[in-house]
Design an enzyme around this catalytic site. Structure first.
Site, short mmCIF file in Angstrom:
data_model
loop_
_atom_site.label_atom_id
_atom_site.label_comp_id
_atom_site.label_asym_id
_atom_site.label_seq_id
_atom_site.Cartn_x
_atom_site.Cartn_y
_atom_site.Cartn_z
CG MET A 42 21.02 39.28 161.71
SD MET A 42 19.27 39.67 161.84
CE MET A 42 19.35 41.22 162.75
CE LYS A 43 22.39 43.89 162.97
NZ LYS A 43 21.61 44.96 162.34
#
Length: 455
Positions: A42-43
């Site tokens: 998700m980063k």
């Protein structure tokens, strides 16, 4: 569709329904699988957002260097962004992070500096401090600071939240995610609550982190901070991206429960995910068992991919050596306390007691170290060997208050901390403390650990 660079493929990750792990739970449990992002986490979302916002602000110029402290996934997102945009990358990481994360970052051209985990955030050796120092020393460098850079939560407000709302057709009632820098849950929850104020957000924390107690009491308690193994969630600081007003509840999850659930996700649901994914699902399901009703829809965010943890979570020997498999070779703090059957009471002194009284108590109870209390809180400790040296140097200290001779407090550990973890924390002078489910405090010494190992 043809994309101009890999970073244009970020986002629009799938929602997948759990079919086995949710048995007995009312409502629908969906997971948002973020390893479909090109950097497998998700980063990627906030990495691009931080860089592009810095470019717009003129902070990051062509040919510059991106310097960041990361647990690995943010670094991967920044590295992919740097490749697409022509920047150099230097990342600092804590030494508890998996070797796979370090190797992956090097594979995409980043320089990685490994720093010690068990130091304070403001210690010059910490990965926070090293990153800041490099930023000051290297010309034309940019320190994104994912903890306090508000582009972090905005990325999830602009992408993750809208995707969840769209893909559930506005039916989402609960959103759960691990809390580390705080950007994911804060930004996503903010968007979802703006669409429906009744959406409930559940933050997943780990033992050894300050978030849950701070949310519930407003107190930043240093005694809550101690080393833990789970990567990517929990903090010993309060990042600006953690918007506690957007997080309705916190659930804490042990290292072991997180690790076991991570492997179950792979084997029972076909989701080959990372360690903090297990934390998120275990904590969210614990909440769901008691709170979800028919018709509810809970979305749990799964941050990253299992390839980051091949040498840890997905390695039987590593799991066994940490007491995370059903192998009794390693017990836990809980086992030590249970074996006492309530027969051993914690011996303490108060901060204002006389040193003479403390010595008498230690002799009467045959203990070599005891916690120092004030208003029901542990504020320090005294040990017989250091106390003896102090009194030999200055005999008048016998009539001084304990606070004049006390040392730093013993560390608190999680109830399910395994013996190998405990032994690494108990040095030759200090014991550790643990709170049971009744919030009573217990002391564990090196003798206790040795006795448990030999049973």
């Amino acid at each position: 569709m043809i994309y101009n660079s890999i970073i244009e493929t970020i986002g629009n990750t799938p929602l997948v329904r759990l079919n086995r792990l949710n048995r007995g739970i009312k409502g629908d449990i969906l997971v948002k699988v973020e390893y479909f992002n090109p950097g497998n986490s998700m980063k990627d979302r906030m990495a691009v957002k931080m860089v592009e916002d810095a470019e717009k602000a003129g902070v990051l110029k062509p040919g510059g260097t991106i310097i960041e402290g990361t647990s690995g996934n943010t670094g991967m997102g920044l590295a992919l962004t740097a490749i697409a945009k022509g920047y150099r990358c230097i990342f600092t990481m804590a030494d508890k992070q998996s070797k796979e994360k370090i190797d992956i970052l090097k594979a995409v051209g980043a320089e990685v500096i490994v720093c010690p985990t068990n130091v304070a955030p403001d210690d010059p050796r910490s990965y926070y401090s090293v990153a800041k120092k490099l930023n000051k020393e290297i010309p034309n460098s940019f320190y994104p600071n994912q903890y306090d850079n508000l582009s972090n939560w905005k990325a999830h407000y602009e992408t993750t939240g809208p995707e969840i709302w769209r893909d559930t057709e506005g039916k989402v009632t609960h959103f759960a995610a691990g809390v580390g820098t705080g950007g994911t849950i804060s930004g996503s929850a903010k968007y979802l609550k703006e669409q429906n104020k009744n959406v409930v957000s559940v933050g997943i924390d780990t033992y050894g982190s300050v978030f849950k107690k701070y949310k519930e009491t407003g107190i930043f308690d240093p005694d809550e901070i101690y080393p833990y193994l789970t990567e990517g969630i929990g903090e010993d600081i309060l990042p600006q991206n953690v918007d506690f007003s957007m997080i309705d509840y916190f659930v804490k999850v042990t290292d072991k429960d997180a690790a076991v659930m991570t492997r179950r996700l792979s084997r029972e649901e076909g989701l080959f995910v990372g360690w903090s994914c297990g934390s998120a699902v275990h904590g969210a399901l614990e909440y769901a068992k008691e709170n979800l009703k028919e018709g509810d829809v809970m979305v749990i965010l799964l941050p990253d991919h299992g390839t980051r943890y091949l040498g840890k979570i997905y390695n039987d020997d590593w799991m066994r050596n940490h007491g995370f498999l059903e192998d009794k070779s390693f017990g836990t703090a809980r086992d030590i306390i249970d074996a006492r059957n309530g027969t051993q009471q914690l011996v303490v002194v108060q901060k204002g007691d006389k040193v003479r009284e403390a010595i008498t108590l230690m002799n009467a109870k045959s203990v070599s170290q005891i916690p120092v209390m004030e208003n029901g809180q542990v504020v320090g400790s005294i040990t017989d060997n250091k106390l003896l040296l102090r009194i030999i140097e200055n005999p008048e200290l016998k009539d001084a208050p304990v606070e004049e001779v006390m040392e730093e407090s013993m560390k608190f550990v999680a109830l399910d901390s395994t013996l190998d973890v405990l032994s690494s924390m108990v040095d030759k002078e200090k014991a550790v403390l643990v709170r049971d489910h009744h919030h009573q405090i217990h002391i564990i010494t090196k003798h206790d650990i040795l006795e448990a190992i030999t049973k």
